[in-house]
Scaffold this active site. Structure first.
Site, mmCIF file in Angstrom:
data_model
loop_
_atom_site.group_PDB
_atom_site.id
_atom_site.type_symbol
_atom_site.label_atom_id
_atom_site.label_comp_id
_atom_site.label_asym_id
_atom_site.label_seq_id
_atom_site.Cartn_x
_atom_site.Cartn_y
_atom_site.Cartn_z
ATOM 1 N N ALA A 1 0.866 -1.167 0.000
ATOM 2 C CA ALA A 1 0.000 0.000 0.000
ATOM 3 C C ALA A 1 0.908 1.224 0.000
ATOM 4 O O ALA A 1 2.076 1.139 0.388
ATOM 5 C CB ALA A 1 -0.886 -0.020 1.232
ATOM 6 N N GLY B 1 0.509 -4.676 1.021
ATOM 7 C CA GLY B 1 -0.763 -4.660 0.298
ATOM 8 C C GLY B 1 -0.655 -5.256 -1.101
ATOM 9 O O GLY B 1 -1.653 -5.747 -1.643
ATOM 10 N N GLU C 1 -1.027 -8.838 -0.509
ATOM 11 C CA GLU C 1 -2.433 -9.052 -0.120
ATOM 12 C C GLU C 1 -3.349 -9.028 -1.341
ATOM 13 O O GLU C 1 -4.286 -9.817 -1.446
ATOM 14 C CB GLU C 1 -2.864 -7.996 0.895
ATOM 15 N N GLU D 1 4.857 -5.293 7.083
ATOM 16 C CA GLU D 1 4.217 -4.180 7.792
ATOM 17 C C GLU D 1 4.779 -3.959 9.187
ATOM 18 O O GLU D 1 4.870 -2.826 9.648
ATOM 19 C CB GLU D 1 2.695 -4.414 7.886
HETATM 20 N N1 CO8 Z 1 4.643 3.215 -0.702
HETATM 21 C C1 CO8 Z 1 5.025 4.383 -1.243
HETATM 22 N N2 CO8 Z 1 6.123 4.494 -2.007
HETATM 23 C C2 CO8 Z 1 6.871 3.391 -2.203
HETATM 24 C C3 CO8 Z 1 6.537 2.150 -1.674
HETATM 25 C C4 CO8 Z 1 5.348 2.069 -0.882
HETATM 26 N N3 CO8 Z 1 4.921 0.919 -0.343
HETATM 27 N N4 CO8 Z 1 7.472 1.239 -2.012
HETATM 28 C C5 CO8 Z 1 8.371 1.910 -2.781
HETATM 29 N N5 CO8 Z 1 8.006 3.200 -2.891
HETATM 30 C C6 CO8 Z 1 8.697 4.260 -3.611
HETATM 31 C C7 CO8 Z 1 9.954 4.684 -2.872
HETATM 32 O O1 CO8 Z 1 9.655 5.591 -1.826
HETATM 33 C C8 CO8 Z 1 10.749 5.290 -4.012
HETATM 34 O O2 CO8 Z 1 10.264 6.582 -4.256
HETATM 35 P P1 CO8 Z 1 11.338 7.842 -4.328
HETATM 36 O O3 CO8 Z 1 12.173 7.519 -5.542
HETATM 37 O O4 CO8 Z 1 10.433 9.013 -4.507
HETATM 38 O O5 CO8 Z 1 12.112 7.806 -3.070
HETATM 39 C C9 CO8 Z 1 10.371 4.440 -5.222
HETATM 40 O O6 CO8 Z 1 9.150 3.766 -4.863
HETATM 41 C C10 CO8 Z 1 11.418 3.365 -5.540
HETATM 42 O O7 CO8 Z 1 11.637 2.620 -4.348
HETATM 43 P P2 CO8 Z 1 13.120 2.326 -3.766
HETATM 44 O O8 CO8 Z 1 14.049 3.416 -4.146
HETATM 45 O O9 CO8 Z 1 12.960 2.019 -2.309
HETATM 46 O O10 CO8 Z 1 13.460 0.990 -4.593
HETATM 47 P P3 CO8 Z 1 14.476 -0.164 -4.144
HETATM 48 O O11 CO8 Z 1 14.631 -1.039 -5.345
HETATM 49 O O12 CO8 Z 1 15.700 0.397 -3.520
HETATM 50 O O13 CO8 Z 1 13.709 -0.988 -2.991
HETATM 51 C C11 CO8 Z 1 11.795 -2.077 -2.007
HETATM 52 C C12 CO8 Z 1 12.541 -1.707 -3.306
HETATM 53 C C13 CO8 Z 1 12.638 -3.068 -1.182
HETATM 54 C C14 CO8 Z 1 10.492 -2.749 -2.414
HETATM 55 C C15 CO8 Z 1 11.537 -0.792 -1.169
HETATM 56 O O14 CO8 Z 1 10.953 0.201 -2.018
HETATM 57 C C16 CO8 Z 1 10.613 -0.991 0.000
HETATM 58 O O15 CO8 Z 1 11.016 -1.535 1.009
HETATM 59 N N6 CO8 Z 1 9.337 -0.542 -0.126
HETATM 60 C C17 CO8 Z 1 8.367 -0.583 0.931
HETATM 61 C C18 CO8 Z 1 7.873 -1.999 1.113
HETATM 62 C C19 CO8 Z 1 6.860 -2.021 2.233
HETATM 63 O O16 CO8 Z 1 7.156 -1.757 3.376
HETATM 64 N N7 CO8 Z 1 5.601 -2.405 1.888
HETATM 65 C C20 CO8 Z 1 4.543 -2.480 2.838
HETATM 66 C C21 CO8 Z 1 3.824 -1.167 2.893
HETATM 67 S S1 CO8 Z 1 2.604 -1.104 4.211
HETATM 68 C C22 CO8 Z 1 1.301 -1.917 3.568
HETATM 69 O O17 CO8 Z 1 1.306 -2.407 2.483
HETATM 70 C C23 CO8 Z 1 0.123 -1.947 4.471
HETATM 71 C C24 CO8 Z 1 -0.936 -2.812 3.897
HETATM 72 C C25 CO8 Z 1 -2.173 -2.493 4.587
HETATM 73 C C26 CO8 Z 1 -3.296 -3.174 3.961
HETATM 74 C C27 CO8 Z 1 -3.419 -2.867 2.522
HETATM 75 C C28 CO8 Z 1 -4.225 -1.674 2.338
HETATM 76 C C29 CO8 Z 1 -3.688 -0.631 1.443
#
Ligand code: CO8
Length: 257
Positions: free
Chosen positions: A65, A108, A111, A131
């Site tokens: 998400a 998400g 999910e 999460e």
């Molecule tokens: N939300 C918002 N932006 C994101 C997300 C995200 N989940 N994941 C990546 N991005 C963005 C980054 O902020 C980045 O943006 P910017 O260039 O502006 O900084 C861009 O995407 C590229 O990402 P990275 O530079 O981090 O790319 P990497 O290749 O270095 O890393 C990863 C890839 C490992 C996937 C890393 O991006 C990461 O850890 N992302 C977050 C993963 C995460 O924690 N997901 C869970 C989110 S919480 C959630 O899903 C709650 C669910 C609740 C129920 C569902 C309802 C919606």
């Protein structure tokens, strides 16, 4: 109908939806889930469509998400709006939906894949519910669905640590139907979708309903409970810290309470 966050196409009797927010690794925001529901509504109504395929990019099915959208949410708002309520509509569809997953399927995003009827994974796919690392919990059915698929031990292992699994571990523990080479993912998944779409619509939809019956009942209660808990987590300082730290690109410092 034009979409900002999706590419929506029709290939014969298959509806193809490609998640398309490359700048955010297909992170799922409100607009994306609303547009996905609109696209699925259209395919559900269209008698020419017998199966739907949902996919992402080579790098990410969806990295979760949208943390940037959620970071400032608070408990009363999430509860009053029934935040995540609209997500579950994906799982309520009557026509079959296949998820074709390459790269990250996290939070998400995982999910969403679990709401589909089955997952075909590229060998590059990684699945996880991280999460807990953001100071929150999954809220769109991931805890219920993952635990039912893999059992309590592996679900706890993944959920409590937030670790990911690769495509082969996911296949071994029943999360994905099969693993294919990354460059063959779309072709294989499309072939599977075409085969399903060529069967009797009635038989296919009845089969889906029957398989879903296996889990119903207490799953509904579990999903409602999980969503309420997810909404409640926005009352905690750890949610603000975890999501704020992600956006600031620093390590989160969680309180001990
Ligand atoms: N939300 C918002 N932006 C994101 C997300 C995200 N989940 N994941 C990546 N991005 C963005 C980054 O902020 C980045 O943006 P910017 O260039 O502006 O900084 C861009 O995407 C590229 O990402 P990275 O530079 O981090 O790319 P990497 O290749 O270095 O890393 C990863 C890839 C490992 C996937 C890393 O991006 C990461 O850890 N992302 C977050 C993963 C995460 O924690 N997901 C869970 C989110 S919480 C959630 O899903 C709650 C669910 C609740 C129920 C569902 C309802 C919606």
């Amino acid at each position: 109908m034009t979409y900002q966050t999706l590419l929506v196409e029709q290939a014969g009797a298959v509806g193809l939806v490609t998640l398309n927010r490359p700048e955010a690794l297909n992170a799922i925001n409100t607009q994306l889930i609303d547009e996905l529901n609109q696209a699925l509504d259209g395919f559900e109504r269209d008698p020419a469509i017998g199966c739907v395929l949902v996919t992402g990019s080579a790098k990410a099915f969806a990295a979760g998400a949208d943390v940037k959208e959620m970071a400032t949410l608070c408990f009363p708002g999430t509860y009053l709006d029934d935040f995540l309520g609209r997500w579950d509509r994906v799982a309520q569809r009557r026509k079959p939906i296949i998820a074709a997953v390459a790269g990250h399927a996290l939070g998400g995003g995982f999910e969403l894949a679990l709401m589909c009827d089955f997952i075909i994974a590229a060998d590059s796919a990684r699945f996880g519910l991280p999460e807990v690392k953001l100071g929150v919990i999954p809220g769109a059915g991931g805890v219920q669905r993952l635990t039912r698929l893999v059992g309590r031990a592996k679900a706890m292992d993944m959920l409590l640590s937030g670790r990911s699994m690769d495509a082969f571990e996911a296949e071994r523990c029943g999360v994905v139907a099969r693993v294919v080479p990354a460059d063959e993912l779309l072709e294989e998944a499309m072939d599977s979708a075409q085969r399903i779409a060529a069967q009797s619509r009635t038989a296919v939809m009845m089969l889906k309903e029957c398989v879903n019956r296996v889990d119903e009942g207490s799953l509904a209660e579990g999903l409602r409970f999980e969503r309420r808990m997810f909404q409640a987590v926005f009352a905690t300082p750890d949610q603000k810290e975890g999501m704020g730290a992600f956006i600031d690109k620093r390590k989160a410092e969680f309180g001990k309470a």
